[in-house]
Write a protein that holds these residues in place. Sequence first.
Motif: not given
Length: 196
Positions: A151-159
């Motif tokens: 989930d690169p987009e979701e994890n990028a937002v969290k990060f």
Amino acid sequence: MGNRKEEILIVALHLFARDGYEAVSVSQIAGELDMTKGALYRHYKSKRDIFDCIVQRMEQQDGEQASDYDMPEDEKESMPEEYEDVSLDDFVEYSKSMFEYWTEDDASSFRKMLTIEQFRSEEMQNLYQQYLVSGPAGYVKDLFKNMKIKDPEENAVKFYANMFFYYSLYDGAADKAKAKCQFEQMLDKIVEEMKQ
């Protein structure tokens, strides 16, 4: 002569961060430096010229920061091979350095100026997005895709949301070292969760 030009940029940037770009006049910048407007105009043609040089300088420093950590300096489309060799651990170290970069000295003032001015002009909103919101979030997403993170987009937002939140927390913190430590601990926690 070069030192005076640099001094003008720094003073102008700090005034723009405190009062907003639109509110600061060339006379005010010159006054802060105990120089005449005419003397300032020997270095820069206008307030806009000063602003453009500040943006150029930030772009250069941003690139140098990425280069120092062997991170891609531009979007994935223009340098896809650079995105292939980035490890998550290296990116976390780079992110910690970027947090320090964006909360200290000139970059902090640039961030504050864009935060103030984003509501006053489309150009400033675009710069705000490029440097502080969609630009960094997209960069993180592209890196995470290449790292095969779930989930690169979701994890990028969290990060990146963590970094963005802690910029504001840091700005208002009485204990800056504690705020930085909290940011780093939260970042490490997010990364550990991503690895699971």
